[in-house]
Design an enzyme around this catalytic site. Structure first.
Site, short mmCIF file in Angstrom:
data_model
loop_
_atom_site.label_atom_id
_atom_site.label_comp_id
_atom_site.label_asym_id
_atom_site.label_seq_id
_atom_site.Cartn_x
_atom_site.Cartn_y
_atom_site.Cartn_z
N GLY A 266 0.95 -1.72 0.06
CA GLY A 266 -0.20 0.03 0.12
C GLY A 266 0.48 1.44 -0.32
O GLY A 266 1.59 1.30 -0.53
N HIS A 267 0.04 2.55 0.90
CA HIS A 267 1.32 3.45 0.63
C HIS A 267 2.49 3.59 1.11
O HIS A 267 2.87 4.28 0.31
CB HIS A 267 -0.12 4.66 1.17
CG HIS A 267 -0.14 6.39 1.29
ND1 HIS A 267 0.41 7.20 0.28
CD2 HIS A 267 0.70 6.66 2.26
CE1 HIS A 267 0.79 7.97 0.67
NE2 HIS A 267 0.28 8.12 1.80
N PHE A 268 2.30 3.21 2.45
CA PHE A 268 3.90 3.03 3.31
C PHE A 268 4.52 1.59 2.68
O PHE A 268 4.61 1.11 3.50
CB PHE A 268 2.88 2.76 4.62
CG PHE A 268 2.80 4.82 5.05
CD1 PHE A 268 3.62 5.85 5.16
CD2 PHE A 268 1.39 4.80 5.00
CE1 PHE A 268 3.79 6.93 6.25
CE2 PHE A 268 1.19 6.44 5.82
CZ PHE A 268 1.89 6.91 5.84
#
Length: 290
Positions: A266-268
């Site tokens: 995901g994002h991180f």
């Protein structure tokens, strides 16, 4: 043999009345390549602490906290806009004497970093982009709804504050990951601690409602990329709910020689894929710096 682990200094420096906190690795060589690490929301420089541990003995990694984030202390009358945050970050770079560096931009770090690049393109030796968007196709429907928020939008502040609960912060880390057990809960717990400090949520609301100014600059930043063609490494969490994979591939339109790696996360992305991303960063720094 155990690879050398970085020694890291934790410091403050005054920039226009803002007491900027930053982490700086102390590499073995004084002429080591410099990597400026620009963090995202809702985090701060601590999101890079594992990367600094791994690479900081070979390279000079510098990671500031923006006003309104982490350990940085801003005056009560500080005006929270991306222009102002970038001005402070540019002042920070100048105070440290960083006249040439590779820039790592993540999330909010992209609009901050591209503002720096516009002012001083000669300082940018290379660019590492990790889920830092600069293209319309990199905005999901959720991101477009976020960008549409204005101070006079009914319920806008409630929407932003809903992202700053512990559940909202945790979800930004857990969304799209392949193996949640690889995520440390320390990350979102620390983020939430800073979000809950007096005045911080007000600051974050102001920045969120200013985010549309970044999208309005996308064309300028794309033109900057085409003109200056910085060596670029793109490492992207492909399951990002805000900045999906098309945003990573869009960079290749203006930087066809860029190196692209998309990860099943995901994002991180660093939280789950540090073992894969850190060697890519090291190889890129070695090639670009020399």
């Amino acid at each position: 043999m155990i690879p050398p682990i970085a020694r890291t200094a934790h410091r403050h420096i005054d920039v226009d009345g803002v007491r900027v906190f930053y982490r700086e690795s102390l590499p073995e060589r004084p002429d080591a390549p410099v990597l400026l690490l620009l963090h995202g929301f809702p985090s701060a420089s601590h999101q890079f602490r594992r990367l600094i541990d791994v690479l900081g003995s070979r390279y000079r990694l510098v990671a500031p906290d923006y006003p309104g984030f982490g350990h940085t202390e801003a005056p009560s009358d500080f005006v929270y806009t991306f222009d102002r945050v970038a001005e402070v970050t540019r002042g920070f770079v100048e105070r440290l004497g960083l006249d040439r560096f590779v820039m790592y931009v993540f999330d909010y770090g992209a609009p901050v970093g591209f503002r720096l690049a516009e002012h001083h393109p000669e300082r940018i030796a290379g660019l590492i982009v990790q889920n830092g968007n600069a293209y319309e196709e990199g905005l999901s429907e959720a991101a477009r709804a976020f960008v549409a928020l204005r101070p006079d939008t009914p319920g806008a502040e409630d929407v932003v504050r809903g992202l700053m609960t512990l559940d909202g912060t945790r979800s930004q880390y857990q969304g799209g990951v392949a193996d949640p057990e690889l995520l440390t809960p320390d990350s979102w717990t620390l983020d939430q601690y800073f979000l809950d400090l007096p005045g911080r949520q007000k600051a974050q609301v102001a920045l969120a409602l200013d985010y549309h100014t970044n999208v309005e600059r996308y064309g300028r930043w794309q033109a900057w990329l085409r003109e200056h063609t910085p060596p670029t490494l793109i490492t992207w969490g492909g399951n990002d709910a805000f900045f999906p994979e098309p945003g990573a591939r869009a960079y290749l339109r203006d930087l066809p020689e860029a190196e692209l790696h998309v990860f099943d996360t995901g994002h991180f992305a660093l939280e789950e894929h540090l073992p894969e991303i850190a060697p890519l960063v090291a190889d890129f720094l070695d090639r670009v710096w020399h």
